[in-house]
Design a protein around this motif. Structure first.
Motif, PDB file in Angstrom:
ATOM      1  N   GLU A  37    -112.205  16.595 -24.070  1.00 36.42           N
ATOM      2  CA  GLU A  37    -111.423  17.821 -24.189  1.00 36.42           C
ATOM      3  C   GLU A  37    -111.448  18.298 -25.642  1.00 36.42           C
ATOM      4  O   GLU A  37    -111.246  17.503 -26.565  1.00 36.42           O
ATOM      5  CB  GLU A  37    -109.970  17.582 -23.772  1.00 36.42           C
ATOM      6  N   SER A  38    -111.680  19.590 -25.838  1.00 42.00           N
ATOM      7  CA  SER A  38    -111.742  20.138 -27.193  1.00 42.00           C
ATOM      8  C   SER A  38    -110.442  19.922 -27.963  1.00 42.00           C
ATOM      9  O   SER A  38    -109.350  20.098 -27.416  1.00 42.00           O
ATOM     10  CB  SER A  38    -112.038  21.637 -27.144  1.00 42.00           C
ATOM     11  N   TYR A  39    -110.592  19.533 -29.193  1.00 40.78           N
ATOM     12  CA  TYR A  39    -109.503  19.322 -30.150  1.00 40.78           C
ATOM     13  C   TYR A  39    -108.499  18.256 -29.719  1.00 40.78           C
ATOM     14  O   TYR A  39    -107.386  18.219 -30.207  1.00 40.78           O
ATOM     15  CB  TYR A  39    -108.793  20.645 -30.465  1.00 40.78           C
ATOM     16  N   LYS A  40    -108.896  17.391 -28.813  1.00 37.20           N
ATOM     17  CA  LYS A  40    -108.024  16.306 -28.362  1.00 37.20           C
ATOM     18  C   LYS A  40    -108.276  15.092 -29.238  1.00 37.20           C
ATOM     19  O   LYS A  40    -109.399  14.629 -29.364  1.00 37.20           O
ATOM     20  CB  LYS A  40    -108.322  15.974 -26.889  1.00 37.20           C
ATOM     21  N   ARG A  41    -107.239  14.597 -29.872  1.00 34.60           N
ATOM     22  CA  ARG A  41    -107.337  13.387 -30.671  1.00 34.60           C
ATOM     23  C   ARG A  41    -106.399  12.355 -30.069  1.00 34.60           C
ATOM     24  O   ARG A  41    -105.241  12.640 -29.814  1.00 34.60           O
ATOM     25  CB  ARG A  41    -106.960  13.667 -32.120  1.00 34.60           C
ATOM     26  N   GLY A  50    -111.677  16.340 -33.314  1.00 31.00           N
ATOM     27  CA  GLY A  50    -111.642  16.259 -31.860  1.00 31.00           C
ATOM     28  C   GLY A  50    -112.629  17.203 -31.203  1.00 31.00           C
ATOM     29  O   GLY A  50    -112.485  17.538 -30.030  1.00 31.00           O
ATOM     30  N   ILE A  51    -113.646  17.642 -31.932  1.00 29.05           N
ATOM     31  CA  ILE A  51    -114.613  18.572 -31.353  1.00 29.05           C
ATOM     32  C   ILE A  51    -115.967  17.910 -31.091  1.00 29.05           C
ATOM     33  O   ILE A  51    -116.790  18.430 -30.344  1.00 29.05           O
ATOM     34  CB  ILE A  51    -114.769  19.829 -32.256  1.00 29.05           C
ATOM     35  N   GLY A  52    -116.218  16.748 -31.654  1.00 24.00           N
ATOM     36  CA  GLY A  52    -117.529  16.101 -31.547  1.00 24.00           C
ATOM     37  C   GLY A  52    -117.995  15.843 -30.125  1.00 24.00           C
ATOM     38  O   GLY A  52    -119.042  16.350 -29.700  1.00 24.00           O
ATOM     39  N   LYS A  57    -120.879  17.131 -24.943  1.00 28.03           N
ATOM     40  CA  LYS A  57    -120.829  17.353 -23.492  1.00 28.03           C
ATOM     41  C   LYS A  57    -121.328  18.755 -23.137  1.00 28.03           C
ATOM     42  O   LYS A  57    -122.148  18.929 -22.232  1.00 28.03           O
ATOM     43  CB  LYS A  57    -119.405  17.149 -22.977  1.00 28.03           C
ATOM     44  N   HIS A  58    -120.859  19.755 -23.867  1.00 23.70           N
ATOM     45  CA  HIS A  58    -121.271  21.143 -23.611  1.00 23.70           C
ATOM     46  C   HIS A  58    -122.788  21.300 -23.795  1.00 23.70           C
ATOM     47  O   HIS A  58    -123.463  21.909 -22.961  1.00 23.70           O
ATOM     48  CB  HIS A  58    -120.513  22.086 -24.536  1.00 23.70           C
TER      49      HIS A  58
END
Length: 92
Positions: A37-41, A50-52, A57-58
């Motif tokens: 999930e984007s920006y999920k830490r 949290g973007i890696g 995936k994208h």
């Protein structure tokens, strides 16, 4: 503290599999899918946005592949990326 990261790349039929495995702290079952999930830490112990993994995936899915994760707390985590191989006119 010695950290070990093992990376393997292999061809399986018409797919290229890239596996990244660490011997870190691991991720609990309830948090495992949240890593995409984007920006999920999951923890403030580590620096990051949290973007890696969401970006991985994208990108992988945009190329017709898939990415998954397996983890055991206290043992480590495995990220598996599978990408389809395209055949060229030179392949027979």
């Amino acid at each position: 503290v010695v950290k070990v990261i093992l990376m393997t790349l292999k061809r399986v039929d018409d797919t290229l599999e890239f596996k990244i495995q660490d011997s870190g702290i691991g991720i609990g079952t309830k948090d495992l899918q949240a890593i995409f999930e984007s920006y999920k830490r999951l923890s403030n112990l580590y620096i990051g946005s949290g973007i890696g993994l969401p970006l991985v995936k994208h990108t992988v899915e945009a190329h017709g592949g898939s990415v998954s994760a397996l983890s055991n707390v206290g043992v480590g985590t495995v990220i598996l990326v599978s990408l389809p191989l395209q055949r060229s006119e030179h392949d027979t």
